[in-house]
Design a protein around this motif. Structure first.
Motif, PDB file in Angstrom:
ATOM      1  N   GLY A  71       0.746  -0.916   0.241  1.00 12.46           N
ATOM      2  CA  GLY A  71       0.060  -0.060  -0.172  1.00 12.46           C
ATOM      3  C   GLY A  71       1.094   1.137   0.167  1.00 12.46           C
ATOM      4  N   ASP A  72       0.080   2.399  -0.741  1.00 11.50           N
ATOM      5  CA  ASP A  72       1.483   3.802  -0.627  1.00 11.50           C
ATOM      6  C   ASP A  72       1.185   4.640   1.019  1.00 11.50           C
ATOM      7  OD1 ASP A  72      -1.927   4.336  -0.517  1.00 11.50           O
ATOM      8  OD2 ASP A  72      -1.085   5.349  -2.351  1.00 11.50           O
ATOM      9  N   SER A  73       0.301   3.404   1.739  1.00  8.37           N
ATOM     10  CA  SER A  73       0.064   3.837   3.450  1.00  8.37           C
ATOM     11  C   SER A  73       1.689   3.947   3.843  1.00  8.37           C
ATOM     12  CB  SER A  73      -0.294   2.781   4.015  1.00  8.37           C
ATOM     13  OG  SER A  73      -0.334   1.811   3.744  1.00  8.37           O
ATOM     14  N   ASP A  83       0.400  -1.126  -4.879  1.00 11.46           N
ATOM     15  CA  ASP A  83      -0.045   0.275  -5.095  1.00 11.46           C
ATOM     16  C   ASP A  83       0.014   1.498  -5.712  1.00 11.46           C
ATOM     17  OD1 ASP A  83      -3.120   1.735  -4.747  1.00 11.46           O
ATOM     18  OD2 ASP A  83      -2.073   1.377  -2.272  1.00 11.46           O
ATOM     19  N   LYS A 127      -3.427  -1.852  -7.575  1.00 14.99           N
ATOM     20  CA  LYS A 127      -4.334  -1.220  -7.383  1.00 14.99           C
ATOM     21  C   LYS A 127      -4.177   0.601  -7.537  1.00 14.99           C
ATOM     22  CE  LYS A 127      -5.255  -0.569  -3.085  1.00 14.99           C
ATOM     23  NZ  LYS A 127      -5.204   1.356  -3.176  1.00 14.99           N
TER      24      LYS A 127
HETATM   25  O1  KIV Z   1      -2.512   2.295   1.333  1.00 13.17           O
HETATM   26  C1  KIV Z   1      -2.682   0.926   1.911  1.00 13.17           C
HETATM   27  O2  KIV Z   1      -2.493   0.521   2.686  1.00 13.17           O
HETATM   28  C2  KIV Z   1      -4.371   1.439   1.263  1.00 13.17           C
HETATM   29  C3  KIV Z   1      -5.335  -0.158   2.047  1.00 13.17           C
HETATM   30  C4  KIV Z   1      -5.227  -0.398   3.306  1.00 13.17           C
HETATM   31  C5  KIV Z   1      -6.857  -0.209   1.329  1.00 13.17           C
HETATM   32  O3  KIV Z   1      -4.418   1.672   0.464  1.00 13.17           O
END
Ligand code: KIV
Length: 263
Positions: free
Chosen positions: A42-44, A82, A112
């Motif tokens: 994830g970009d998180s 992501d 994603k």
């Molecule tokens: O970047 C992320 O971690 C996310 C999710 C948790 C869906 O997009």
């Protein structure tokens, strides 16, 4: 058995799908070892491991670096990269080229992208060119400045209808699954029932076909409050803090190393 996007899609109606983020080979191997079938780079990671305030500053080179490490740490799970902010928004060509980099350079299995109907053309082009796509609607953190904060989406009937249209558009464009972030549980259930691809909820209730959480939230690693939708399985931050304090104290007192750690 290596998970593919097609196999994940086929789980709809068969069993619930667990997905978790991972950011490097270590966290990926832990997720894979738990037999979680899909791992999201994830970009998180911008916030969880790189120290940024939002996901917006993270770029392709940083995401490729982390996605490649995750792919090296995984044997079975599907690796989904992501696509970062502005790596696909400017044009279909840019989206195709950058998605291709995740597959070719990082060995990811899928990408994603955030957005509903407005991303249909890009999703269709990616899928037609052999790149499996996980959609993402509801709260889309790359649009945080436009959304005005991390707020639950789809609360009015008009917004709920728009999200349903977005979900349908993402499915029709060829995505293998769809992340639904921060929407009322009833809407999560309604969208999940209407789609033939699995929905993966994050703050979207129990009616989704699967769930995704952020690795560091699930394990309580940040020492900061987590969103309401997170159920921590363990609170590692104080455990790690105590271990580090113990190490410091033992080095400073001379208790470490002892005979046991000497050659
Ligand atoms: O970047 C992320 O971690 C996310 C999710 C948790 C869906 O997009």
């Amino acid at each position: 058995m290596k998970w593919t996007a097609t196999k994940i899609r086929a789980l709809k109606g068969e069993r619930k799908i667990a997905m978790l983020t991972a950011y490097d080979a270590l966290t990926a191997s832990l997720v894979d070892g738990a037999e979680i079938p899909a791992v999201l780079v994830g970009d998180s990671l911008a916030m969880t491991v790189l120290g940024y305030e939002t996901t917006l500053p993270v770029g392709m080179e940083e995401m490729l670096h982390h996605a490649a490490a995750v792919a090296r740490g995984v044997e079975h799970a599907l690796v989904i990269a992501d696509m970062p902010f502005m790596s696909y928004q400017p044009s279909i060509e840019m989206g195709l080229a950058n998605a291709g980099r995740f597959i070719k350079e990082a060995q990811a299995d899928a990408v994603k992208i955030e957005g509903g109907a407005m991303r249909s053309e890009l999703i269709g082009a990616l899928v037609a060119n052999g790149v499996p796509v996980l959609g993402h609607i509801g709260l889309t953190p790359q649009s945080i400045k436009e959304m005005g904060g991390y707020k639950v989406q789809g609360k009015t009937s008009e917004q709920a209808r728009a999200l349903m249209d977005d979900a349908m558009a993402v499915e029709q464009a060829g995505a293998f699954a769809l992340v639904l972030e921060c929407v009322p549980a009833e809407l999560g259930r309604t969208i999940s029932a209407a789609l033939s691809i699995p929905t993966i909820g994050i703050g979207a209730g129990a009616g989704c076909d699967g769930q995704v959480l952020v690795f560091t939230d699930l394990l309580g690693m940040s020492g900061k409050p987590v969103p309401k939708f997170v159920k921590k399985q363990v609170d590692l931050f104080p455990v790690i803090a105590k271990a580090l304090a113990g190490y410091k104290a033992e080095v400073e007192s001379g208790a470490f190393p002892s005979d046991e750690q000497e050659y």
